[in-house]
Design a protein around this motif. Sequence first.
Motif, PDB file in Angstrom:
ATOM      1  N   ALA A  97       0.958  -1.204   0.105  1.00  0.00           N
ATOM      2  CA  ALA A  97      -0.176   0.013   0.137  1.00  0.00           C
ATOM      3  C   ALA A  97       0.635   1.389   0.016  1.00  0.00           C
ATOM      4  N   GLU A  98       1.775   1.295   0.625  1.00  0.00           N
ATOM      5  CA  GLU A  98       2.915   2.341   0.816  1.00  0.00           C
ATOM      6  C   GLU A  98       3.408   2.848  -0.595  1.00  0.00           C
ATOM      7  N   ARG A  99       3.821   1.418  -1.319  1.00  0.00           N
ATOM      8  CA  ARG A  99       4.374   1.725  -2.612  1.00  0.00           C
ATOM      9  C   ARG A  99       3.453   2.269  -3.608  1.00  0.00           C
ATOM     10  N   LEU A 100       2.129   1.715  -3.653  1.00  0.00           N
ATOM     11  CA  LEU A 100       1.242   2.386  -4.543  1.00  0.00           C
ATOM     12  C   LEU A 100       1.107   3.849  -4.108  1.00  0.00           C
ATOM     13  N   ILE A 101       0.882   4.188  -3.026  1.00  0.00           N
ATOM     14  CA  ILE A 101       0.490   5.510  -2.673  1.00  0.00           C
ATOM     15  C   ILE A 101       1.694   6.546  -2.775  1.00  0.00           C
ATOM     16  N   GLU A 102       2.818   6.262  -2.536  1.00  0.00           N
ATOM     17  CA  GLU A 102       4.138   7.240  -2.518  1.00  0.00           C
ATOM     18  C   GLU A 102       4.421   7.190  -4.270  1.00  0.00           C
ATOM     19  N   ALA A 103       4.001   6.229  -5.025  1.00  0.00           N
ATOM     20  CA  ALA A 103       4.252   6.188  -6.570  1.00  0.00           C
ATOM     21  C   ALA A 103       3.172   7.499  -7.014  1.00  0.00           C
TER      22      ALA A 103
END
Length: 410
Positions: free
Chosen positions: A297-303
């Motif tokens: 989820a972090e990776r999705l949002i930080e992208a």
Amino acid sequence: MSESSAPGAVEVAAEAASAAVGNWRRAGLAGTAVGVVAAGAAAGVALERMTVGRGIRRKARLALDAAGPYGALRGMPGQAVADDGTEIYFEVDEVEADADAGGPRRRRLFGRRTPAPVTVVFSHGFCLSQDAWHFQRAALRGVVRTVHWDQRSHGRSARGAAQERGVAIDIEQLGRDLKAVIDAAAPKGPLVLVGHSMGGMTMMALADQFPELIRERVVGAVFVGTSSGKLGEVNFGLPVAGVNAVRRVLPRVLRALGSQAEIVERGRRATADLFAGLVKRYSFGSKDVDPAVARFAERLIEATPIDVVAAFYPAFTDHDKAEALEIFAEVPVLVLAGDKDLVTPSEHSEGIARLLPDAELVTVPDAGHLVMLEHPEVVTDRLADLLARVGAVPAAANVGTYGSTAQPGG
């Protein structure tokens, strides 16, 4: 951790929160509202730092990135062109033909065409991408034809062409984008529309502008963690004073951050721990979320670049599509939400269900905004039930193993 260590943790938390607020003020922005949000996350980060070093946490994130299978599924790529020229990226997962599966070839009467299959179109939420549907996509592979697309300025889609020219984004534009995707990826045959958060709002905007498409082709709809309006009243789990401050300054803060995107992106990387705390708080409702899923989820949002966040945010306060929901009244509808969703609270899903009295309303216990990642088995089971009800899949179909990353034919 012993109770005697708590005062030190609180001091560290207070220092972190104070520093965060001070940085915002030095930037010439009202830091109080940001500090309200940051203080809670900073406290959790400070407690973690008592036992785990930053280097170890960074290595853990890298290990999760390397080992986590989530978001690895890919389909047949395609491209739609929106009405303003924006290139919208989508992928299609086809159902294997009978001949390929080793079964008997179906006979067709001369002059008749095989009817187009049902296509399930998945629309993702704000600051995410099509990969947010990883578990549902994995479970439905080979069972039903699916289309997954990236909203403009998200994932693999291009930046909004109109936004590059200074035109403000609105939910209506997203509805037209979805129409372009359907025209390109599923021009014929029945449709089931599935949308999470902003994706559900996109479906409402599609219905508002193209009601005949819903009436003629849509056989089912699924709204996950979304809202038909009044998002300006959401308090995000903050006290009254805090949420009022956030509402006053957040639009200005985001505009200022969006104008300094490169600097902000470096800052996001430098404050990964604080960012992770915020993501977890506003994405999940349970305390025992799989670390690999939380990191995904972090990776999705930080992208999602900060200037995209800034461009989209104002559109949500203007969103009001209660009347458009009535167009879905004639088709089976599933409305699903997490009971601890702080972004689009479950009361908003209850409101949708009141406007669609024949809809099935499912409130998932111990679940936050990213319910399809946090409790994928519940979401997938309910989705499979609706697909069976509308004839998109056989009632006895096996929707697969949750989280499988097998490629077609794998």
